[in-house]
Design a protein around this motif. Structure first.
Motif, short mmCIF file in Angstrom:
data_model
loop_
_atom_site.label_atom_id
_atom_site.label_comp_id
_atom_site.label_asym_id
_atom_site.label_seq_id
_atom_site.Cartn_x
_atom_site.Cartn_y
_atom_site.Cartn_z
N PRO A 77 -3.70 -6.92 -17.70
CA PRO A 77 -2.34 -6.39 -17.63
C PRO A 77 -2.34 -4.93 -18.07
N ALA A 78 -1.69 -4.07 -17.28
CA ALA A 78 -1.78 -2.63 -17.52
C ALA A 78 -1.29 -2.23 -18.92
N LEU A 79 -0.33 -2.98 -19.45
CA LEU A 79 0.18 -2.62 -20.77
C LEU A 79 -0.93 -2.73 -21.83
N CYS A 131 -5.78 0.58 -13.18
CA CYS A 131 -5.35 -0.67 -13.81
C CYS A 131 -4.82 -1.64 -12.75
N ASP A 132 -5.34 -2.84 -12.77
CA ASP A 132 -4.79 -3.89 -11.90
C ASP A 132 -5.16 -5.25 -12.50
N VAL A 133 -4.52 -6.30 -11.97
CA VAL A 133 -4.82 -7.65 -12.45
C VAL A 133 -5.56 -8.47 -11.39
N PHE A 136 -5.98 2.56 -1.92
CA PHE A 136 -5.68 3.78 -1.14
C PHE A 136 -5.28 4.96 -2.03
N SER A 137 -4.40 4.73 -2.99
CA SER A 137 -3.94 5.85 -3.82
C SER A 137 -5.05 6.33 -4.77
N SER A 138 -5.79 5.39 -5.35
CA SER A 138 -6.87 5.81 -6.27
C SER A 138 -7.95 6.57 -5.51
N MET A 192 2.24 5.63 -11.24
CA MET A 192 2.77 4.31 -11.59
C MET A 192 3.25 3.61 -10.33
N ASP A 193 2.62 2.47 -10.03
CA ASP A 193 2.95 1.77 -8.78
C ASP A 193 2.60 0.28 -8.92
N ALA A 194 3.21 -0.37 -9.94
CA ALA A 194 2.90 -1.79 -10.14
C ALA A 194 4.18 -2.58 -10.35
N ILE A 226 -1.60 2.96 -12.47
CA ILE A 226 -1.13 1.60 -12.77
C ILE A 226 -0.76 0.97 -11.43
N GLY A 227 -1.57 0.04 -10.98
CA GLY A 227 -1.34 -0.61 -9.69
C GLY A 227 -2.28 -0.07 -8.63
N THR A 228 -3.42 -0.72 -8.46
CA THR A 228 -4.48 -0.20 -7.58
C THR A 228 -4.51 -0.87 -6.22
N GLN A 287 0.85 -1.20 0.00
CA GLN A 287 0.00 0.00 0.00
C GLN A 287 0.89 1.26 0.00
N SER A 288 0.50 2.24 -0.78
CA SER A 288 1.25 3.50 -0.78
C SER A 288 1.29 4.04 0.64
N ALA A 289 2.41 4.64 1.01
CA ALA A 289 2.59 5.11 2.38
C ALA A 289 1.55 6.17 2.73
C1 LIG Z 1 2.27 -1.75 -4.95
S1 LIG Z 1 0.69 -2.38 -5.33
C2 LIG Z 1 -0.24 -0.91 -5.62
C3 LIG Z 1 -0.55 -0.16 -4.36
C4 LIG Z 1 -1.60 0.91 -4.52
N1 LIG Z 1 -1.14 1.98 -5.38
C5 LIG Z 1 -2.05 1.44 -3.18
O1 LIG Z 1 -1.89 2.64 -2.89
O2 LIG Z 1 -2.56 0.67 -2.37
C6 LIG Z 1 0.95 -3.04 -6.93
C7 LIG Z 1 -0.29 -3.53 -7.66
O3 LIG Z 1 0.08 -3.74 -9.03
C8 LIG Z 1 -0.68 -4.79 -9.53
N2 LIG Z 1 -0.04 -5.34 -10.73
C9 LIG Z 1 1.04 -6.16 -10.79
N3 LIG Z 1 1.33 -6.46 -12.07
C10 LIG Z 1 0.42 -5.80 -12.83
C11 LIG Z 1 0.20 -5.69 -14.23
N4 LIG Z 1 0.97 -6.32 -15.12
N5 LIG Z 1 -0.83 -4.94 -14.65
C12 LIG Z 1 -1.63 -4.28 -13.77
N6 LIG Z 1 -1.46 -4.35 -12.44
C13 LIG Z 1 -0.45 -5.09 -11.97
C14 LIG Z 1 -0.79 -5.79 -8.37
O4 LIG Z 1 -1.91 -6.63 -8.53
C15 LIG Z 1 -0.88 -4.85 -7.17
O5 LIG Z 1 -2.22 -4.65 -6.78
#
Ligand SMILES: C[S@@+](CC[C@H](N)C(=O)[O-])C[C@H]1O[C@@H](n2cnc3c(N)ncnc32)[C@H](O)[C@@H]1O
Length: 219
Positions: free
Chosen positions: A123-125, A94-96, A76-78, A142-144, A70-72, A46-48
């Motif tokens: 996949p976010a791409l 975006c998340d998987v 928390f961040s969204s 960007m956080d994935a 990218i990375g939900t 989780q983001s700090a």
């Molecule tokens: C560090 S966490 C994100 C934390 C988030 N921003 C928060 O504040 O709680 C990384 C996230 O990226 C997602 N992730 C990993 N690979 C991914 C991909 N290829 N495409 C989309 N999301 C991906 C994971 O499922 C995970 O939920």
């Protein structure tokens, strides 16, 4: 090279810093607590806590209405960004993981911002490549997966409007960016940081906040 007056962040100083930031609201606090309770092993992703108010500040500063995350994870961040957007703004998240983002959906609904967020489970791409090619994004976070960051950058930069902001988390990667034998995520972040600083389309600053945050502005 001078290091400047850098301050070591002790636990006490960290609490002081949080106490002098906007406090988390009830939904945000509940989401952080639930994430640690339900996913204790993954909650460190989780983001700090200080990043919520920072992201909200940046949304307001840029007047962002079109945001891509990218990375939900559990949201928390969204949540922090969506709450700071105007009501007609739109955030593509975006998340998987259906499992983790189910908690995000719940928090967005509780906070009354669910209608501003479009969650894409893929996949976010793939999600990025399906977006309109013209510059239309005001802000991205960007956080994935760290190995894909250069690919994300290359999809995001042309789609950012001039003056648009890209925020990248974990750009110090717990200090492992210094390891010449780094592999995996750390090697991905090393390559990304080198790529970012050399890109003339963007002006970037790497800040020693949390685990390192890079702010990149489209020229
Ligand atoms: C560090 S966490 C994100 C934390 C988030 N921003 C928060 O504040 O709680 C990384 C996230 O990226 C997602 N992730 C990993 N690979 C991914 C991909 N290829 N495409 C989309 N999301 C991906 C994971 O499922 C995970 O939920």
């Amino acid at each position: 090279m001078t290091k400047g007056n850098s301050t070591k962040i002790t636990d006490e100083l960290y609490q002081y810093m949080l106490a002098h930031n906007p406090p988390l609201d009830e939904v945000q606090r509940g989401l952080v607590a639930t994430t640690y309770e339900v996913f204790p092993d993954a909650a460190g992703m989780q983001s700090a806590e200080e990043q919520g108010p920072l992201l909200a500040f940046l949304v307001r500063l840029t007047g962002a209405r079109h945001i891509v995350e990218i990375g939900t994870f559990t949201g928390f961040s969204s949540l922090s960004m969506a709450q700071a957007m105007p009501a007609d703004g739109r955030l593509i998240a975006c998340d998987v993981s259906e499992e983790w983002t189910a908690y995000a959906r719940e928090a967005w609904a509780k906070a009354g911002v669910a209608d501003r967020i479009d969650l894409r489970i893929a996949p976010a791409l793939e999600t990025l490549r399906a977006m309109p090619a013209e510059p239309h994004i005001d802000m991205a976070y960007m956080d994935a997966d760290k190995q894909s960051q250069i690919a994300y950058w290359e999809e995001l930069v042309p789609r950012l409007r001039p003056g648009g902001l890209l925020v990248t988390d974990n750009t110090l990667y717990h200090g492992q960016v210094l390891d010449p034998a780094a592999t995996g995520g750390a090697a991905g972040v090393q390559a990304y940081n080198d790529h970012v600083v050399a890109d003339p389309r963007m002006e970037s600053v790497l800040l020693a906040i949390s685990d390192g945050i890079t702010l990149s502005r489209k020229r």
